[in-house]
Structures are given as structure tokens and as C-alpha cells.
Write a protein that holds these residues in place. Structure first.
Motif, mmCIF file in Angstrom:
data_model
loop_
_atom_site.group_PDB
_atom_site.id
_atom_site.type_symbol
_atom_site.label_atom_id
_atom_site.label_comp_id
_atom_site.label_asym_id
_atom_site.label_seq_id
_atom_site.Cartn_x
_atom_site.Cartn_y
_atom_site.Cartn_z
ATOM 1 N N MET A 1 0.845 -1.165 0.000
ATOM 2 C CA MET A 1 0.000 0.000 0.000
ATOM 3 C C MET A 1 0.900 1.240 0.000
ATOM 4 S SD MET A 1 -2.896 1.217 2.697
ATOM 5 C CE MET A 1 -3.836 -0.225 2.355
ATOM 6 N N ARG A 2 0.688 2.092 -0.948
ATOM 7 C CA ARG A 2 1.499 3.302 -1.090
ATOM 8 C C ARG A 2 0.956 4.381 -0.151
ATOM 9 N NH1 ARG A 2 2.936 6.785 -6.126
ATOM 10 N NH2 ARG A 2 4.959 7.491 -5.379
ATOM 11 N N THR A 3 1.808 4.843 0.762
ATOM 12 C CA THR A 3 1.401 5.773 1.807
ATOM 13 C C THR A 3 2.374 6.945 1.891
ATOM 14 O OG1 THR A 3 0.469 3.930 3.056
ATOM 15 C CG2 THR A 3 0.857 5.951 4.285
ATOM 16 N N ILE A 4 1.842 8.126 2.213
ATOM 17 C CA ILE A 4 2.656 9.325 2.408
ATOM 18 C C ILE A 4 2.120 10.088 3.610
ATOM 19 C CG2 ILE A 4 1.269 10.747 0.828
ATOM 20 C CD1 ILE A 4 3.951 12.114 -0.032
ATOM 21 N N VAL A 5 3.007 10.795 4.283
ATOM 22 C CA VAL A 5 2.642 11.659 5.394
ATOM 23 C C VAL A 5 2.915 13.092 4.934
ATOM 24 C CG1 VAL A 5 3.068 12.271 7.810
ATOM 25 C CG2 VAL A 5 3.304 9.879 7.064
ATOM 26 N N VAL A 6 1.868 13.910 4.950
ATOM 27 C CA VAL A 6 1.977 15.314 4.543
ATOM 28 C C VAL A 6 1.544 16.153 5.743
ATOM 29 C CG1 VAL A 6 1.205 17.057 2.894
ATOM 30 C CG2 VAL A 6 1.395 14.663 2.172
ATOM 31 N N TYR A 7 2.289 17.237 6.009
ATOM 32 C CA TYR A 7 1.970 18.029 7.195
ATOM 33 C C TYR A 7 2.190 19.516 6.960
ATOM 34 C CZ TYR A 7 7.009 18.254 7.737
ATOM 35 O OH TYR A 7 8.352 18.478 7.507
ATOM 36 N N SER A 8 1.491 20.296 7.765
ATOM 37 C CA SER A 8 1.686 21.737 7.836
ATOM 38 C C SER A 8 2.096 22.026 9.274
ATOM 39 C CB SER A 8 0.387 22.461 7.489
ATOM 40 O OG SER A 8 0.548 23.854 7.615
ATOM 41 N N SER A 9 3.205 22.722 9.455
ATOM 42 C CA SER A 9 3.713 22.957 10.802
ATOM 43 C C SER A 9 4.184 24.397 10.932
ATOM 44 C CB SER A 9 4.871 21.992 11.093
ATOM 45 O OG SER A 9 5.263 22.057 12.445
ATOM 46 N N LEU A 10 3.724 25.085 11.950
ATOM 47 C CA LEU A 10 4.117 26.468 12.182
ATOM 48 C C LEU A 10 5.337 26.550 13.089
ATOM 49 C CD1 LEU A 10 3.401 29.495 11.797
ATOM 50 C CD2 LEU A 10 1.991 29.308 13.847
ATOM 51 N N THR A 11 5.338 25.776 14.166
ATOM 52 C CA THR A 11 6.412 25.867 15.165
ATOM 53 C C THR A 11 7.273 24.609 15.246
ATOM 54 O OG1 THR A 11 4.952 25.067 16.896
ATOM 55 C CG2 THR A 11 5.076 27.465 16.605
ATOM 56 N N GLY A 50 -1.399 16.066 8.372
ATOM 57 C CA GLY A 50 -1.285 16.718 9.668
ATOM 58 C C GLY A 50 -1.346 18.223 9.565
ATOM 59 N N PHE A 51 -1.845 18.836 10.618
ATOM 60 C CA PHE A 51 -1.992 20.287 10.642
ATOM 61 C C PHE A 51 -1.896 20.816 12.060
ATOM 62 C CE2 PHE A 51 -6.144 18.298 10.851
ATOM 63 C CZ PHE A 51 -6.757 18.940 11.915
ATOM 64 N N TRP A 52 -1.684 22.100 12.148
ATOM 65 C CA TRP A 52 -1.781 22.773 13.445
ATOM 66 C C TRP A 52 -3.151 23.426 13.499
ATOM 67 C CZ3 TRP A 52 -1.969 28.220 13.141
ATOM 68 C CH2 TRP A 52 -1.542 28.769 11.938
ATOM 69 N N VAL A 53 -3.757 23.381 14.658
ATOM 70 C CA VAL A 53 -5.105 23.909 14.814
ATOM 71 C C VAL A 53 -5.044 25.432 14.840
ATOM 72 C CG1 VAL A 53 -7.110 24.050 16.345
ATOM 73 C CG2 VAL A 53 -5.977 21.853 15.952
ATOM 74 N N ASP A 54 -5.816 26.027 13.961
ATOM 75 C CA ASP A 54 -5.902 27.480 13.847
ATOM 76 C C ASP A 54 -7.374 27.879 13.976
ATOM 77 O OD1 ASP A 54 -5.279 30.149 13.354
ATOM 78 O OD2 ASP A 54 -5.312 29.903 11.176
ATOM 79 N N ARG A 55 -7.706 28.501 15.081
ATOM 80 C CA ARG A 55 -9.084 28.946 15.328
ATOM 81 C C ARG A 55 -10.087 27.811 15.207
ATOM 82 N NH1 ARG A 55 -8.390 33.870 11.398
ATOM 83 N NH2 ARG A 55 -6.324 34.353 12.139
ATOM 84 N N GLY A 56 -9.715 26.662 15.742
ATOM 85 C CA GLY A 56 -10.651 25.546 15.797
ATOM 86 C C GLY A 56 -10.770 24.720 14.536
ATOM 87 N N ASN A 57 -9.812 24.843 13.627
ATOM 88 C CA ASN A 57 -9.851 24.059 12.389
ATOM 89 C C ASN A 57 -8.427 23.861 11.889
ATOM 90 O OD1 ASN A 57 -10.823 22.768 10.058
ATOM 91 N ND2 ASN A 57 -12.448 24.274 9.777
ATOM 92 N N ASP A 59 -5.202 24.566 9.754
ATOM 93 C CA ASP A 59 -4.653 25.801 9.210
ATOM 94 C C ASP A 59 -4.933 25.862 7.709
ATOM 95 O OD1 ASP A 59 -1.902 25.120 7.626
ATOM 96 O OD2 ASP A 59 -2.258 23.700 9.256
ATOM 97 N N LYS A 60 -4.826 27.035 7.107
ATOM 98 C CA LYS A 60 -5.239 27.246 5.725
ATOM 99 C C LYS A 60 -4.534 26.313 4.740
ATOM 100 C CE LYS A 60 -5.984 30.627 2.082
ATOM 101 N NZ LYS A 60 -6.634 29.616 1.295
ATOM 102 N N ASP A 64 -6.759 23.682 2.629
ATOM 103 C CA ASP A 64 -6.842 23.709 1.167
ATOM 104 C C ASP A 64 -6.534 22.342 0.573
ATOM 105 O OD1 ASP A 64 -7.505 26.394 1.278
ATOM 106 O OD2 ASP A 64 -5.510 27.107 0.663
ATOM 107 N N LEU A 65 -5.534 21.655 1.123
ATOM 108 C CA LEU A 65 -5.180 20.329 0.620
ATOM 109 C C LEU A 65 -6.251 19.297 0.982
ATOM 110 C CD1 LEU A 65 -3.204 18.519 -0.868
ATOM 111 C CD2 LEU A 65 -1.961 18.232 1.286
ATOM 112 N N LEU A 66 -6.776 19.378 2.188
ATOM 113 C CA LEU A 66 -7.812 18.429 2.628
ATOM 114 C C LEU A 66 -8.974 18.367 1.638
ATOM 115 C CD1 LEU A 66 -8.241 18.948 6.460
ATOM 116 C CD2 LEU A 66 -8.007 16.768 5.301
ATOM 117 N N ALA A 67 -9.369 19.509 1.157
ATOM 118 C CA ALA A 67 -10.526 19.591 0.260
ATOM 119 C C ALA A 67 -10.297 18.892 -1.078
ATOM 120 C CB ALA A 67 -10.892 21.058 0.022
ATOM 121 N N THR A 68 -9.048 18.532 -1.380
ATOM 122 C CA THR A 68 -8.731 17.890 -2.664
ATOM 123 C C THR A 68 -8.462 16.394 -2.541
ATOM 124 O OG1 THR A 68 -6.311 18.166 -2.546
ATOM 125 C CG2 THR A 68 -7.602 20.051 -3.374
ATOM 126 N N LEU A 69 -8.420 15.861 -1.330
ATOM 127 C CA LEU A 69 -7.977 14.480 -1.122
ATOM 128 C C LEU A 69 -9.089 13.468 -1.383
ATOM 129 C CD1 LEU A 69 -5.692 14.828 2.007
ATOM 130 C CD2 LEU A 69 -5.026 14.699 -0.401
#
Length: 175
Positions: A1-11, A50-57, A59-60, A64-69
Motif C-alpha cells: 500500500m502506497r502511503t505518504i505523510v503530509v503536514y503543515s507545521s508552524l512551530t 497533519g496540521f496545526w489547529v488554527d481557530r478551531g480548524n 490551518d489554511k 486547502d489540501l484536505l478539500a482535494t484528497l
């Protein structure tokens, strides 16, 4: 199974969790920032996002990527400054899951605490007066001090366990 980990990280918190997740997956599973993710993720059977929570959701960038998966399997993970057992944490994961296209449900969800960017703390303390839920107080300072200890070794181990369990559920057809 082909798997990837994609993340957005601020800190760096979410990056640490992403690397722990990738380390628990089959050898060679990449962990890449959203900005460096392959343009077409459709070839992957499973995407851990993965993402960092920004105002309860999410991050941008992650939102944006989530909506395309449209991948067969998508698992979500996140970091936030608040208590990961709080209703806010659960709601943040749920809101991010709602961003997936066509009512898709995540194969798994994981969240843990992470240090809050000191610039964000300073901004919040300037924006909100003492006594406000986000204003400076001894309690708020203690919450930020606790968050600064995370992600810790236990969080990283839990992230690895989440990755293994998610993959086992996928293989058994339970996700």
C-alpha cells in the motif's frame, strides 16, 4: 500500500508528530511539508495529513489540501496548544474532517498538545484584556507552560501507535 505523510507545521510540533508517524509506517514512507507534497497525491492509497489547529480548524494550507484528497484512505493528525482531551480538540478534528470531499470519513484521527508560538501568545495578550478567556492570567500562563512541554516522548509514541493501528484497520477493512 502506497502511503505518504503530509503536514503543515508552524512551530515544528506537527513536523515532529509527522516524523513519528512516518517512522511507524513501512520503511521509506515519506513525511513532507504541504508545500513540498507531490502535485498529484492520487497515486497514494493512504495519505496521513497533519496540521496545526488554527481557530478551531486545520490551518489554511492543510485545509486547502484536505478539500482535494479523494484518496481511498485519509488519516488526520493535529497539534494544538489546548488540552488534547478537550471538546475544542475533538471539535477541531471533526471540523477538519468535514473539509474532506464528498462526505469522506477519515481512516483515523489523532491530536496532541504542542507548544504555542510565543508570538501568538504575545499577540493574544495584547489583543485581549486581563480577565478575558484569552487574556493574560496566571491560569493562562500555566496552560502555555504545560503546552511548551509537548509534543513529548509519550506523544511521539502515541502518534506511532496511531499510525500502526490506522494501517491495521485499513488492512482489515475497518477503515
Amino acid at each position: 500500500m502506497r502511503t505518504i505523510v503530509v503536514y503543515s507545521s508552524l512551530t515544528g510540533n506537527t513536523k515532529k508528530i509527522a516524523e513519528a508517524i512516518a517512522g511507524a509506517l513501512p520503511e521509506g514512507t515519506a513525511a513532507v511539508p504541504v508545500k513540498e507534497a507531490p502535485a498529484d497525491l492520487a497515486d497514494y492509497d493512504c495519505v496521513f495529513l497533519g496540521f496545526w489547529v488554527d481557530r478551531g480548524n486545520a490551518d489554511k494550507a492543510a485545509a486547502d489540501l484536505l478539500a482535494t484528497l479523494g484518496n481511498k484512505h485519509v488519516a488526520l493528525f493535529a497539534t494544538l496548544g489546548a488540552d488534547p482531551r478537550s471538546p475544542h480538540a475533538a471539535e477541531s478534528l471533526d471540523k477538519a474532517a468535514e473539509l474532506l470531499p464528498n462526505g469522506k470519513k477519515p481512516a483515523g484521527k489523532f491530536i496532541c498538545q504542542g507548544a504555542v508560538d510565543p508570538k501568538v501568545i504575545e499577540m493574544m495578550y495584547k489583543m485581549f484584556p486581563k480577565g478575558h478567556v484569552h487574556g493574560q492570567s496566571a491560569e493562562r500562563d500555566a496552560l502555555h507552560a504545560e503546552a511548551a512541554k509537548h509534543p513529548d516522548e509519550a506523544d511521539l509514541a502515541a502518534a506511532g501507535a496511531f499510525a500502526r493501528e490506522t494501517m491495521e484497520n485499513i488492512v482489515r477493512g475497518e477503515a
